[in-house]
Design an enzyme around this catalytic site. Structure first.
Site, PDB file in Angstrom:
ATOM      1  N   SER A   1      -0.489 -37.403  13.759  1.00  0.00           N
ATOM      2  CA  SER A   1      -0.741 -36.638  12.547  1.00  0.00           C
ATOM      3  C   SER A   1      -1.912 -35.673  12.789  1.00  0.00           C
ATOM      4  O   SER A   1      -1.841 -34.883  13.729  1.00  0.00           O
ATOM      5  CB  SER A   1      -1.004 -37.614  11.399  1.00  0.00           C
ATOM      6  OG  SER A   1      -0.827 -36.995  10.173  1.00  0.00           O
TER       7      SER A   1
ATOM      8  N   ASP B   1      10.245 -36.909   9.209  1.00  0.00           N
ATOM      9  CA  ASP B   1       8.879 -36.566   8.824  1.00  0.00           C
ATOM     10  C   ASP B   1       8.917 -35.201   8.155  1.00  0.00           C
ATOM     11  O   ASP B   1       8.854 -34.176   8.814  1.00  0.00           O
ATOM     12  CB  ASP B   1       7.967 -36.551  10.049  1.00  0.00           C
ATOM     13  CG  ASP B   1       6.509 -36.453   9.650  1.00  0.00           C
ATOM     14  OD1 ASP B   1       6.237 -36.114   8.477  1.00  0.00           O
ATOM     15  OD2 ASP B   1       5.644 -36.730  10.504  1.00  0.00           O
TER      16      ASP B   1
ATOM     17  N   HIS C   1       7.161 -40.274   9.363  1.00  0.00           N
ATOM     18  CA  HIS C   1       5.837 -40.064   9.933  1.00  0.00           C
ATOM     19  C   HIS C   1       5.396 -41.286  10.737  1.00  0.00           C
ATOM     20  O   HIS C   1       4.593 -41.175  11.655  1.00  0.00           O
ATOM     21  CB  HIS C   1       4.865 -39.800   8.782  1.00  0.00           C
ATOM     22  CG  HIS C   1       3.592 -39.140   9.197  1.00  0.00           C
ATOM     23  ND1 HIS C   1       3.557 -37.980   9.943  1.00  0.00           N
ATOM     24  CD2 HIS C   1       2.296 -39.469   8.970  1.00  0.00           C
ATOM     25  CE1 HIS C   1       2.295 -37.640  10.149  1.00  0.00           C
ATOM     26  NE2 HIS C   1       1.506 -38.524   9.573  1.00  0.00           N
TER      27      HIS C   1
END
Ligand SMILES: *[C@@H]1O[C@H](CO)[C@@H](O)[C@H](O)[C@H]1NC(C)=O
Ligand SMILES: *[C@@H]1O[C@H](CO)[C@@H](O)[C@H](O)[C@H]1NC(C)=O
Ligand SMILES: *[C@@H]1O[C@H](CO)[C@@H](O)[C@H](O)[C@H]1NC(C)=O
Ligand SMILES: *[C@@H]1O[C@H](CO)[C@@H](O)[C@H](O)[C@H]1NC(C)=O
Ligand SMILES: *[C@@H]1O[C@H](CO)[C@@H](O)[C@H](O)[C@H]1NC(C)=O
Ligand SMILES: *[C@@H]1O[C@H](CO)[C@@H](O)[C@H](O)[C@H]1NC(C)=O
Ligand SMILES: *[C@@H]1O[C@H](CO)[C@@H](O)[C@H](O)[C@H]1NC(C)=O
Ligand SMILES: *[C@@H]1O[C@H](CO)[C@@H](O)[C@H](O)[C@H]1NC(C)=O
Ligand SMILES: *[C@@H]1O[C@H](CO)[C@@H](O)[C@H](O)[C@H]1NC(C)=O
Ligand SMILES: *[C@@H]1O[C@H](CO)[C@@H](O)[C@H](O)[C@H]1NC(C)=O
Ligand SMILES: *[C@@H]1O[C@H](CO)[C@@H](O)[C@H](O)[C@H]1NC(C)=O
Ligand SMILES: *[C@@H]1O[C@H](CO)[C@@H](O)[C@H](O)[C@H]1NC(C)=O
Length: 717
Positions: free
Chosen positions: A570, A653, A685
């Site tokens: 991320s 995601d 994610h």
């Protein structure tokens, strides 16, 4: 393509032989325990325990019962149909539970009442035609049970059941305003709604009386109300008063467009469903509400006598990581009288529980790399500085027991679930469970595996913290390659908590010293450090990471930085891509990016414009060289890319579309930088499926162990 288990285990164990090392498959299969919920008299608590078998490919969930006097743990039931349990009814062992199936077998659920000591005598009291969850319930004076659950609902208020819903002839999706999808789902006409129902007491038992009341659906202005707020909201987004007559729920602000703002408000409505003049407790601009209170609300919770409601709210109307402030309101629709407690406290609490007497609210807040519990008295003024009563770990849940102590379920880097009780003065009264002492896969793990250090940097005025996680059999006279892990967010932190996705100890036990720094943006060191990252993705946190590396290189003789590797997901993935183009990238032998940002000019492919706008210190305009969208773009430094790079990016995601990972991989390949791409079509994610996670670990470890020299493999592939 399906890999055989044997291949994976061999590949994963190419690291040096170690003592009591925790392996990816051991960690993934190990027991995962829910949080302990005590019965009303505080004599015992129950929680779920899920085990996985790689041999059969199945997870098995049982319920365990913890005797809060003796500490004995026994199997309560192996019936995995019981998905949720609430203590409610005439005795201290009366329960109401959700059976995740119903007799119609139509994708709905059913409710049963039972005595916790005699589950076989359970009575079916309601069969519900939708997959309701999030049960809360209280007994009223008449003996009726008032309960709340939630489900997605159609615009007309009826609960939505995907198993029985009619399928449209076309799959087209059409939108005329932004926020078309989020996290891992596309928006359609359904939204979450909180539903109430009555189980009327009759001769010898309860039964559902009348229909269910949806308190939320249909409140629409610019957007329509939704509670719990998807994707992470659960039954912490609503509550029922102890007398069963009132309901509080929070929804995102219905006067503002969904994509731009995080603002949300708490509504108090009668349980009977009338909502004439429904208005939020914390309506922006109302005379009884502090004018600055405009941001996201959380955790509305009635006091035990029902007279007050506590909740958190941020100020920033589009800032998801602003400081939470604790508020208390009178549960009185005529005058809510909203009061902030310890309003200037420089911490951002996010969980709360009322004391039995209603004079104290226990909150948990990120604090120096842990999430600690702090009592806050109702009399606390703006300048009040709370003092913590717990130390290590991050609580999953805590609640007050009848004797005034607090039952805490938490986790630590070395333990997946600890359960203990603590007195209001901070004395640990009884420790019930420490999973590292009972779970075979965790055997040998303990506080000795972890330490921390602070170092000075040049980004902000404060020293920066970092965790050190040692490999099994650690000997300070030897050296171990560095594994440098950067957290996501960027507002967030590496906590002293267990993770099944980024488990520091599993990485360390490959043979690394893991360094997990908490640079600018991290939460738990005051709001200034968090706020400072806005408009600064590429400089402040990067500088902190350079300083962290310098500190490790000069001060920790047992860390071999020459063989170092780095990884992040991320924002941590963004940072790997940024590092790749900057001098720090040349100090690592390999990088790993999981679902990161490659081209920040494409940031608006996310639905969370509130986040993108906030973190770039402004909305996207023409991308000239002064714009943060342009300035902190990793691809601007493409000419420097050189370090072998492993790329993971998953199809589901939606905030960070898979094209970011494909672009990164394609650019690395075109440049001839050794690289590998791993994709899961069924993951978002986070990689949650254990079989997928085992491949994730195996492939990444093969890569970093080759480049760090820990494995004797002849190729990284
Ligand atoms: C807990 O254990 C004590 C001591 O063995 C026993 O007396 C008590 O009945 C148990 N309580 C429950 C709820 O099982
Ligand atoms: C759950 O419901 C099913 C029917 O859908 C029933 O057969 C089963 O016995 C129930 N189990 C429990 C624990 O209530
Ligand atoms: C609400 O809408 C859904 C979907 O169109 C429909 O199936 C359902 O019957 C409606 N409910 C009522 C009470 O009209
Ligand atoms: C609807 O939203 C607008 C702002 O977009 C606001 O001015 C108006 O007061 C809202 N209406 C109600 C009934 O709240
Ligand atoms: C929401 O964001 C979009 C894109 O930045 C912008 O065009 C729109 O004006 C914003 N709406 C409000 C009410 O701020
Ligand atoms: C509002 O709450 C404060 C703090 O609890 C209290 O001092 C005050 O009297 C209350 N005001 C009203 C109008 O109830
Ligand atoms: C409170 O936090 C400090 C660290 O700031 C820690 O040393 C102390 O042990 C904690 N207190 C309790 C009662 O756990
Ligand atoms: C703290 O609470 C515990 C448990 O109630 C008690 O035994 C102890 O004496 C208390 N300590 C202090 C310093 O008050
Ligand atoms: C490390 O080396 C020092 C000095 O040679 C020695 O005294 C110490 O015992 C060693 N430590 C370990 C854990 O082997
Ligand atoms: C946070 O930053 C502001 C503005 O620079 C400053 O006035 C304030 O003292 C800082 N607060 C803390 C706790 O460092
Ligand atoms: C802060 O330190 C980093 C890393 O050493 C360096 O690249 C940067 O130029 C420094 N910033 C300032 C303002 O000195
Ligand atoms: C450049 O970008 C900045 C920040 O986005 C903006 O304020 C400014 O107007 C832009 N300048 C030009 C010439 O477009």
């Amino acid at each position: 393509m399906k890999f055989s288990l044997g291949t994976l285990v061999v590949a994963a164990s190419t690291a040096l032989p170690l003592i009591n090392a925790i392996t990816p498959d051991g960690m993934l299969a190990a027991p995962r325990r829910g949080a302990a919920v005590a019965n009303p008299s505080g004599e015992f608590a129950v929680y779920t325990n899920t085990n996985y078998s790689f041999a059969t490919g199945h997870a098995t969930t049982i319920w365990e019962k913890l005797n809060l006097t003796s500490g004995a743990i026994t199997t309560w039931t192996t019936d995995s149909n019981i998905s949720e349990v609430v203590f409610v009814g005439p005795t201290n062992t009366s329960i109401l539970y959700i059976n995740a199936t119903n007799e119609e077998g139509d994708g709905g659920v059913s409710l049963y009442t039972a005595d916790a000591n005699n589950l076989s005598g359970a009575t079916l009291v309601a069969s519900l035609p939708a997959p309701y969850q999030g049960l809360k319930a209280v007994a009223t004076g008449s003996g009726d049970i008032h309960f709340l659950v939630y489900s997605r609902a159609y615009p007309n208020g009826t609960a939505y059941n995907p198993d029985t819903a009619e399928e449209a002839p076309s799959t087209a999706r059409i939108y005329t305003s932004i926020y078309v999808r989020h996290w891992d789902y596309w928006l359609d006409e359904t939204r979450n709604g909180v539903f109430g129902g009555i189980l009327a007491a009759g001769n010898g038992g309860h039964s559902l009386r009348g229909g269910m009341t949806n308190y939320v659906t249909g409140m629409c202005n610019v957007t329509c109300a939704e509670s719990p707020v998807q994707p992470f909201g659960g039954n912490g987004d609503y509550d029922i008063s102890p007398d069963g007559n009132s309901v509080v729920f929070l929804t995102k602000n219905i006067d503002l467009p969904l994509a731009n703002f995080t603002s949300s408000q708490v509504y108090l409505v009668p349980f009977n469903g009338s909502r004439t003049n429904a208005r939020p407790i914390n309506k922006i601009g109302a005379p009884s509400v502090p004018p600055a209170a405009q941001g996201a609300s959380a955790a509305p919770t009635f006091s035990k006598d029902g007279s007050k409601i506590a909740y958190f709210q941020m100020n920033g109307i589009y800032y998801e990581s602003d400081r939470n402030i604790l508020y208390v309101a009178d549960a009185n629709p005529a005058a809510f009288n909203v009061t902030a407690l310890a309003g200037n406290w420089d911490r951002s609490p996010d969980q709360l529980a009322w004391s039995n007497d209603g004079n104290t609210i226990y909150v948990a807040a990120p604090d120096l790399g842990r999430e600690r519990i702090f009592p806050i008295p109702l009399s606390a003024g703006a300048g009040y500085k709370p003092t913590n009563i717990t130390n290590e770990g991050v609580p999953a849940l805590f609640n007050t027991l009848p004797n005034g102590n607090i039952l805490v379920s938490d986790s630590k880097i070395w333990s997946s679930r600890d359960v203990y009780s603590v007195a209001p003065n901070g004395t640990v009264v009884q420790t019930y469970l420490q999973s590292n002492l009972v779970d075979r896969a965790l055997s040998g793990l303990g506080p000795q595996d972890v330490s921390e250090f602070y170092f000075s940097s040049n980004s902000t005025q404060i020293d920066i913290q970092s965790w050190i996680i040692y490999p099994a059999g650690f000997d300070p006279n030897k050296t171990y390659p560095l594994c440098f892990i950067v957290h996501g967010g960027p507002q967030g932190a590496h906590f002293n908590s267990w993770s099944t996705r980024w488990n520091f100890k599993v990485w360390a036990d490959q043979g690394y010293v893991v360094i997990a720094p908490n640079p600018t943006a991290s939460s738990g060191w005051g709001q200034n450090l968090t706020d400072a990252v806005s408009g600064h993705w590429g400089d402040y946190p990067y500088w902190d990471l350079v300083h962290a590396w310098d500190y490790v290189n000069s001060s920790l003789p047992y860390v071999d930085t020459v063989r170092g590797v780095a990884a992040g997901a991320s924002f941590g993935g963004y940072m790997m891509n940024w590092i790749q183009g900057h001098p720090l990238g040349r100090r690592f032998n390999a990088l790993v990016t999981h679902d990161g940002v490659t081209n920040s000019l494409a940031d608006y492919a996310s639905e969370e414009l509130w986040f993108i706008n906030h973190d770039n210190a402004g909305i996207f305009t023409s991308p000239n060289e002064t714009s943060t969208y342009y300035r902190w773009n990793p691809i601007l430094y493409y000419e420097n890319w050189a370090t072998p790079h492993f790329v993971v990016h998953n199809d589901l995601d939606f905030r960070l579309p898979v094209s970011e990972g494909i672009m990164l991989f394609n650019m690395l390949q075109v440049k001839g930088v050794p690289s590998k791409f791993l994709n899961f079509p069924d993951e978002g994610h986070w990689v949650l499926n254990r079989e997928n996670s085992l491949v994730w670990h195996t492939e990444i470890f093969k890569w970093i162990n080759y480049y760090s020299g820990l494995s004797n493999a002849t190729s990284p592939y």
